[in-house]
Design a protein around this motif. Structure first.
Motif, PDB file in Angstrom:
ATOM      1  N   HIS A   1       0.984  46.385 -65.091  1.00 46.43           N
ATOM      2  CA  HIS A   1       0.438  46.817 -63.813  1.00 46.43           C
ATOM      3  C   HIS A   1      -0.519  47.985 -64.033  1.00 46.43           C
ATOM      4  CE1 HIS A   1       0.594  46.076 -59.565  1.00 46.43           C
ATOM      5  NE2 HIS A   1       0.825  47.346 -59.272  1.00 46.43           N
ATOM      6  N   TRP A   2      -0.587  48.930 -63.086  1.00 49.53           N
ATOM      7  CA  TRP A   2      -1.467  50.089 -63.178  1.00 49.53           C
ATOM      8  C   TRP A   2      -1.033  51.088 -62.108  1.00 49.53           C
ATOM      9  CZ3 TRP A   2      -5.864  50.960 -59.580  1.00 49.53           C
ATOM     10  CH2 TRP A   2      -5.834  50.073 -58.480  1.00 49.53           C
ATOM     11  N   SER A   3      -1.730  52.216 -61.994  1.00 49.22           N
ATOM     12  CA  SER A   3      -1.365  53.222 -60.997  1.00 49.22           C
ATOM     13  C   SER A   3      -2.609  53.872 -60.415  1.00 49.22           C
ATOM     14  CB  SER A   3      -0.460  54.297 -61.621  1.00 49.22           C
ATOM     15  OG  SER A   3      -1.175  55.074 -62.563  1.00 49.22           O
ATOM     16  N   ARG A   4      -2.491  54.250 -59.132  1.00 45.62           N
ATOM     17  CA  ARG A   4      -3.514  55.057 -58.464  1.00 45.62           C
ATOM     18  C   ARG A   4      -3.060  55.359 -57.038  1.00 45.62           C
ATOM     19  NH1 ARG A   4      -9.418  52.710 -57.945  1.00 45.62           N
ATOM     20  NH2 ARG A   4      -8.528  51.615 -56.170  1.00 45.62           N
ATOM     21  N   ARG A   5      -3.302  56.598 -56.593  1.00 43.43           N
ATOM     22  CA  ARG A   5      -3.101  56.951 -55.189  1.00 43.43           C
ATOM     23  C   ARG A   5      -4.384  57.488 -54.549  1.00 43.43           C
ATOM     24  NH1 ARG A   5       2.023  56.902 -53.138  1.00 43.43           N
ATOM     25  NH2 ARG A   5       1.692  58.433 -51.474  1.00 43.43           N
ATOM     26  N   GLY A   6      -5.329  57.910 -55.335  1.00 42.95           N
ATOM     27  CA  GLY A   6      -6.574  58.456 -54.813  1.00 42.95           C
ATOM     28  C   GLY A   6      -7.731  58.062 -55.705  1.00 42.95           C
TER      29      GLY A   6
ATOM     30  N   HIS B   1       1.762  53.372 -56.276  1.00 43.53           N
ATOM     31  CA  HIS B   1       1.041  52.716 -55.191  1.00 43.53           C
ATOM     32  C   HIS B   1       1.780  52.921 -53.877  1.00 43.53           C
ATOM     33  CE1 HIS B   1      -1.156  49.829 -58.171  1.00 43.53           C
ATOM     34  NE2 HIS B   1      -1.770  50.995 -58.041  1.00 43.53           N
ATOM     35  N   TYR B   2       1.023  52.947 -52.777  1.00 38.25           N
ATOM     36  CA  TYR B   2       1.588  53.343 -51.494  1.00 38.25           C
ATOM     37  C   TYR B   2       2.692  52.413 -50.998  1.00 38.25           C
ATOM     38  CZ  TYR B   2      -2.043  56.866 -50.897  1.00 38.25           C
ATOM     39  OH  TYR B   2      -2.840  57.980 -51.054  1.00 38.25           O
ATOM     40  N   ASP B   3       2.679  51.167 -51.410  1.00 37.86           N
ATOM     41  CA  ASP B   3       3.733  50.251 -50.962  1.00 37.86           C
ATOM     42  C   ASP B   3       4.995  50.369 -51.816  1.00 37.86           C
ATOM     43  OD1 ASP B   3       2.097  49.109 -53.006  1.00 37.86           O
ATOM     44  OD2 ASP B   3       2.929  47.128 -52.613  1.00 37.86           O
TER      45      ASP B   3
ATOM     46  N   PRO C   1       8.185  57.409 -63.286  1.00 34.09           N
ATOM     47  CA  PRO C   1       7.395  57.227 -64.504  1.00 34.09           C
ATOM     48  C   PRO C   1       6.767  58.532 -64.975  1.00 34.09           C
ATOM     49  CG  PRO C   1       6.824  55.588 -62.828  1.00 34.09           C
ATOM     50  CD  PRO C   1       7.651  56.624 -62.155  1.00 34.09           C
ATOM     51  N   ALA C   2       6.507  58.597 -66.262  1.00 33.21           N
ATOM     52  CA  ALA C   2       5.845  59.767 -66.841  1.00 33.21           C
ATOM     53  C   ALA C   2       4.540  60.059 -66.105  1.00 33.21           C
ATOM     54  CB  ALA C   2       5.570  59.524 -68.319  1.00 33.21           C
ATOM     55  N   GLY C   3       4.341  61.323 -65.802  1.00 32.11           N
ATOM     56  CA  GLY C   3       3.143  61.751 -65.102  1.00 32.11           C
ATOM     57  C   GLY C   3       3.300  61.850 -63.602  1.00 32.11           C
TER      58      GLY C   3
ATOM     59  N   CYS D   1      -4.555  55.562 -63.272  1.00 32.45           N
ATOM     60  CA  CYS D   1      -3.757  55.514 -64.512  1.00 32.45           C
ATOM     61  C   CYS D   1      -3.381  56.900 -65.043  1.00 32.45           C
ATOM     62  CB  CYS D   1      -4.468  54.700 -65.597  1.00 32.45           C
ATOM     63  SG  CYS D   1      -4.707  52.967 -65.153  1.00 32.45           S
ATOM     64  N   ARG D   2      -3.337  57.895 -64.176  1.00 35.78           N
ATOM     65  CA  ARG D   2      -2.910  59.236 -64.595  1.00 35.78           C
ATOM     66  C   ARG D   2      -1.382  59.334 -64.690  1.00 35.78           C
ATOM     67  NH1 ARG D   2      -6.777  63.318 -63.791  1.00 35.78           N
ATOM     68  NH2 ARG D   2      -8.798  62.472 -64.420  1.00 35.78           N
ATOM     69  N   SER D   3      -0.677  58.394 -64.083  1.00 31.49           N
ATOM     70  CA  SER D   3       0.778  58.306 -64.253  1.00 31.49           C
ATOM     71  C   SER D   3       1.115  56.894 -64.706  1.00 31.49           C
ATOM     72  CB  SER D   3       1.516  58.649 -62.957  1.00 31.49           C
ATOM     73  OG  SER D   3       1.205  57.725 -61.931  1.00 31.49           O
ATOM     74  N   LEU D   4       2.294  56.752 -65.279  1.00 34.32           N
ATOM     75  CA  LEU D   4       2.706  55.472 -65.853  1.00 34.32           C
ATOM     76  C   LEU D   4       3.269  54.568 -64.760  1.00 34.32           C
ATOM     77  CD1 LEU D   4       2.850  53.948 -68.540  1.00 34.32           C
ATOM     78  CD2 LEU D   4       5.051  55.072 -68.985  1.00 34.32           C
ATOM     79  N   TRP D   5       3.545  53.343 -65.099  1.00 38.44           N
ATOM     80  CA  TRP D   5       4.150  52.334 -64.235  1.00 38.44           C
ATOM     81  C   TRP D   5       5.180  51.593 -65.072  1.00 38.44           C
ATOM     82  CZ3 TRP D   5      -0.774  52.851 -65.891  1.00 38.44           C
ATOM     83  CH2 TRP D   5      -1.189  52.001 -66.912  1.00 38.44           C
TER      84      TRP D   5
END
Length: 316
Positions: A181-186, A122-124, A143-145, A191-195
């Motif tokens: 948690h979760w992941s996303r930039r776009g 995440h951007y922050d 994290p993986a990914g 959830c394409r990478s881990l957290w």
């Protein structure tokens, strides 16, 4: 602590959605949030956020010192090494208002960095302009990914870890642990990478950085696997409205309970007073965590409720 571990690249999955403990918000949830005020936070008391920018204190190789830069960014110096967590020096990040408080340490004042820890994308927590200021030889633990993101930017020492993986860098052992948690930039990489979170074990002390997380049983499991945590860096902000944020962000009372579950000796607060992400008044997390800590019966000296730029040290 400090036993050498052999790093192995994890098998990268196409999606880590199976690690979610609750479904991500639906379109209906998002619309309900927008119709009831969105994420507009109250900033009228922003001038009460404590700031104490006095530079990095001198430490020896036997000392451990933590300096809060802001949000989830800490300068961690332990075992003779310097580690950055989720480094964000930018005044703005996408989607939220301008930074409320300046970074607690000027980027130019940083010593050479031995390792950078990223908890998720995440951007922050993963700020591209800040990352671009680092030497490309800096070891980054992700994290993986997420390794490809760094390699594409020229970083040559990139370590991707799945939950419970370990790697030794600069004489410290880093273990990647779960987070809720979760992941996303776009729009297409949810959830394409881990957290996750990080356990930092050195010759004298063991530290924990929770990243971004809701409260859950993972804290007790981390405490069982990694006993003797001296200081846990835990998020206390970005929790309102509760019905929307609870699965992925702790409130201050849950943060205090998480520290107890971890068996940590002390807690260092973070993830408040920097960016307006959610609705709670900007200084409320500090007031509530102090009250919860007091009511838990713990020694007030073990709550490191640091000002932006403030440092605290463990002595051996």
């Amino acid at each position: 602590m400090g036993v050498r571990t052999e790093y192995r690249q994890p098998v990268i999955q196409p999606s880590y959605a199976d690690r979610l403990v609750a479904p991500l918000p639906s379109f209906r949830d998002v619309m309900r949030l927008m119709w009831t005020g969105g994420f507009r936070g109250r900033v009228e008391d922003a001038d009460r956020i404590p700031v104490l920018r006095c530079g990095l204190p001198a430490v020896t190789a036997q000392d451990t010192a933590l300096t809060w830069v802001g949000h989830a960014t800490y300068v961690v110096r332990t075992g003779g090494a310097t580690v950055l967590t989720d480094p964000v020096w930018s005044a703005r990040i996408p989607g939220v208002p301008r930074r409320l408080t300046p970074p607690g340490v000027a980027f130019s004042e940083l010593p050479p960095i031995d390792a950078v820890l990223i908890t998720h994308n995440h951007y922050d927590h993963l700020d591209a302009p800040t990352v671009q200021r680092l030497p490309r030889s800096t070891p980054v633990l992700v994290p993986a990914g997420l390794g490809r993101w760094f390699r594409r930017r020229g970083f040559t020492e990139v370590f991707e870890l799945d939950w419970w993986d370990s790697v030794e860098v600069a004489g410290l052992v880093f273990d990647f642990a779960p987070a809720q948690h979760w992941s996303r930039r776009g729009p297409r990489d949810t959830c394409r990478s881990l957290w996750g979170s990080w356990v930092i074990s050195g010759p004298e002390h063991r530290l924990y950085h929770a990243g971004d997380t809701g409260y859950g049983p993972h804290f007790a499991e981390i405490g069982r696997r990694y006993p003797g945590i001296d200081v846990a860096m835990v998020p206390i902000g970005a929790y309102d409205p509760r019905w929307f944020m609870k699965p992925v962000h702790m409130n201050p009372e849950e943060a205090v309970q998480a520290v107890a579950d971890l068996g940590a000796r002390a807690a260092a607060t973070m993830h408040w007073g920097t960016f307006v992400l959610t609705r709670e008044p900007v200084t409320e997390p500090l007031t509530r965590v102090r009250k919860a800590w007091r009511e838990s019966g713990r020694d007030p000296r073990d709550l490191w409720d640091l000002a932006v730029g403030e440092s605290r040290a463990l002595r051996s």
